[in-house]
Enzyme design. Structure first.
Site, mmCIF file in Angstrom:
data_model
loop_
_atom_site.group_PDB
_atom_site.id
_atom_site.type_symbol
_atom_site.label_atom_id
_atom_site.label_comp_id
_atom_site.label_asym_id
_atom_site.label_seq_id
_atom_site.Cartn_x
_atom_site.Cartn_y
_atom_site.Cartn_z
ATOM 1 N N HIS A 168 -22.659 -32.379 -49.813
ATOM 2 C CA HIS A 168 -22.952 -33.802 -49.841
ATOM 3 C C HIS A 168 -24.300 -34.020 -50.531
ATOM 4 O O HIS A 168 -25.143 -33.126 -50.541
ATOM 5 C CB HIS A 168 -23.020 -34.369 -48.423
ATOM 6 C CG HIS A 168 -21.735 -34.274 -47.664
ATOM 7 N ND1 HIS A 168 -20.856 -35.321 -47.532
ATOM 8 C CD2 HIS A 168 -21.163 -33.227 -47.002
ATOM 9 C CE1 HIS A 168 -19.807 -34.941 -46.827
ATOM 10 N NE2 HIS A 168 -19.980 -33.666 -46.492
ATOM 11 N N GLU A 232 -13.321 -23.641 -45.651
ATOM 12 C CA GLU A 232 -13.336 -23.087 -47.000
ATOM 13 C C GLU A 232 -14.161 -21.814 -47.136
ATOM 14 O O GLU A 232 -14.068 -21.114 -48.143
ATOM 15 C CB GLU A 232 -13.830 -24.150 -47.989
ATOM 16 C CG GLU A 232 -12.820 -25.228 -48.325
ATOM 17 C CD GLU A 232 -12.694 -26.293 -47.258
ATOM 18 O OE1 GLU A 232 -11.762 -27.125 -47.328
ATOM 19 O OE2 GLU A 232 -13.529 -26.298 -46.313
ATOM 20 N N GLU A 288 -24.259 -39.345 -60.529
ATOM 21 C CA GLU A 288 -23.117 -38.639 -59.964
ATOM 22 C C GLU A 288 -22.223 -38.126 -61.084
ATOM 23 O O GLU A 288 -22.464 -38.382 -62.266
ATOM 24 C CB GLU A 288 -22.337 -39.564 -59.020
ATOM 25 C CG GLU A 288 -22.890 -39.565 -57.598
ATOM 26 C CD GLU A 288 -22.483 -38.307 -56.830
ATOM 27 O OE1 GLU A 288 -21.864 -37.405 -57.430
ATOM 28 O OE2 GLU A 288 -22.789 -38.231 -55.622
#
Length: 489
Positions: A168, A232, A288
């Site tokens: 994040h 993961e 981003e």
């Protein structure tokens, strides 16, 4: 099998590969300057031009952080990623697909003191300030603040004990606070946090920074390939054929990656939201993956309880829209599509490339082989399966087996010679995609009902099976050019 198992061994491997690593002792300001330098050196991706794909880079002299080092761009080259994973660039999607299907769960650290806890700073210590302890860069002058962009967040489901990790964006807000942006509905930790909020309890969370590249790449998988309950880190274990080692945090009931360079421990507070640009007032967040800087939303806060790190730690960072993000997002995308299509129609999908122009998320080039007349039309079915495999995918370009999906010029050649817009375009409007695409907003079109609603599109650039001979490419003599230019090939 190479010997990479943490960031430091990854750096040693890169040093041995020509053109894959550089470092500098010239002082650099982490506020915008560091990322500004790397833009020219090797950012690539959707970064505004001029930029290029280049080596990973270490800055040994970071202003305001004596003794700190910062590395950027470790994963910003497909060739470099393949070397770090000990495979071939064109097989990375298949390599990741195999790993995610055969996870090796993480294990507890076997030694006495884990490397990530060689130095410990408690939030209760006098003068504690995470902004001085962690040399987090600011990507651009208008960012909301310094960001941890390569922070692997780990959390636990309060109901059943399931664990998960995701990356994040984390903005340093004060001496003991980080803000955390969670993509709505798209992250497992977000689901865990929702449960904690309903219980009105803070969520213990660790942030591991500076890791084995296998961990960062594995963490990019999403549902349905890795549903809730799939950690993961098991995929990362499969890549290395040994478990990722975890250690217990010192101040919270959570674990962290034992050989991380830095670990931030803290509590994600329930029902507490602040503007992401609270400390700067810029009105912007950070660049981003689509290549733009969006507004600063209201985001939850992590109250930091401790920072631990290795001796002489190396801060790892990335530029949001860089080629590095392309691989962290794109390789799991490729693997997820391969897994879904191969299950439904084995042997027809030859390769997938999550194209950098889509940041690894928005666009996939799918190389499909039609072997018999009844394969006609199955290429479009494969594209529909790709949208199901990865929900944030927006565009699929289908090409034949004689087109290189990794060569954009070859793909555009197919678009120009094997595609007609009125009959080879399939549109699927009104589907949820990703909120960071500025064209997926009601302000862009009155037909868009909500932020993140998109028209998914298939560009079928494959030749009709019955016309394969008509569309055949010119056949050149197959020779070995080494005979004429031995130093070039």
């Amino acid at each position: 099998m190479n010997n990479v198992n943490d960031l430091r061994s990854a750096i040693e491997l890169l040093k041995s590969l020509p053109g894959e690593y550089v470092e500098t002792d010239v002082e650099v300001d982490p506020k915008a300057e560091l990322s500004g330098v790397y833009r020219y050196v090797g950012a690539g991706g959707t970064v505004m031009r001029p930029t290029k794909i280049g080596p990973a880079m270490v800055f040994n002299n970071v202003k305001g952080h004596p003794g700190a080092r910062v590395i950027i761009g470790v994963l910003a080259s497909r060739r470099r990623v393949a070397a770090l994973l000990d495979t071939e660039p064109e097989r990375l999607g298949f390599f990741m697909r195999d790993a995610v299907k055969q996870p090796i769960p993480p294990a507890a650290y076997a030694g006495d003191k884990p490397p990530c806890q060689e130095v410990v700073h408690y939030a209760t210590d006098e003068g504690f300030d995470i902004r001085k302890l962690v040399p987090a860069p600011t990507n651009t002058p208008e960012d909301a603040g310094p960001y941890v962009t390569m922070g692997l967040c780990a959390g636990t489901d309060p109901e059943n004990g399931d664990t998960d990790v995701t990356i994040h964006r984390l903005c340093l807000q004060s001496a003991d606070e980080l803000s955390m942006w969670i993509t709505p509905g798209a992250r497992h930790l977000g689901a865990f946090y929702d449960k904690y909020e309903k219980l009105n309890k803070p969520m213990p969370i660790s942030v591991s920074i500076g890791l084995d590249p296998a961990i960062y790449l594995a963490s990019g998988f999403e549902p349905p390939t890795t549903p809730i309950g799939y950690n993961e880190l098991g995929c990362a274990g499969a890549i290395r054929q040994k478990p990722v080692e975890l250690c217990k945090c010192l101040t919270i009931d959570e674990t962290a990656v034992a050989n991380a360079e830095y670990v931030i421990e803290g509590l994600l507070m329930p029902h507490d939201r602040v503007p992401e640009d609270r400390s700067t007032g810029t009105g912007k967040a950070m660049p981003e993956f689509p290549g733009q800087t969006g507004p600063a939303p209201m985001v939850p806060i992590i109250k930091v309880t401790a920072v631990t790190h290795r001796e002489n730690p190396i801060m790892q960072t990335t530029i949001g829209p860089s080629e590095e993000h392309v691989h962290m997002a794109g390789l799991p995308t490729e693997a997820s599509i391969i897994n879904m299509v191969e299950t439904a129609m084995p042997g027809r999908l030859l390769n997938v490339y999550a194209h950098p122009s889509g940041g690894g998320k928005y666009m996939a080039i799918m190389q499909f082989k039609k072997s018999i007349p009844s394969d006609e039309g199955r290429q479009r079915q494969a594209a529909l399966l790709a949208f199901s495999a990865f929900s944030e995918l927006k565009h699929v370009i289908l090409v034949d087996e004689d087109v290189d999906p990794f060569d954009s010029n070859d793909v555009l050649w197919a678009l120009n010679t094997r595609y007609q817009g009125d009959i080879d375009t399939v549109t699927i409007p009104g589907v949820r995609c990703h909120p960071l695409d500025h064209s997926q907003e009601p302000s862009y079109s009155p037909l868009i009902s909500d932020v993140g609603i998109s028209c998914k599109t298939i560009f079928d650039c494959t030749m009709p099976f019955k016309l394969k001979d008509h569309f055949a490419r010119s056949k050149f003599l197959d020779v070995d050019p080494k005979k004429w230019l031995p130093d070039m090939f």
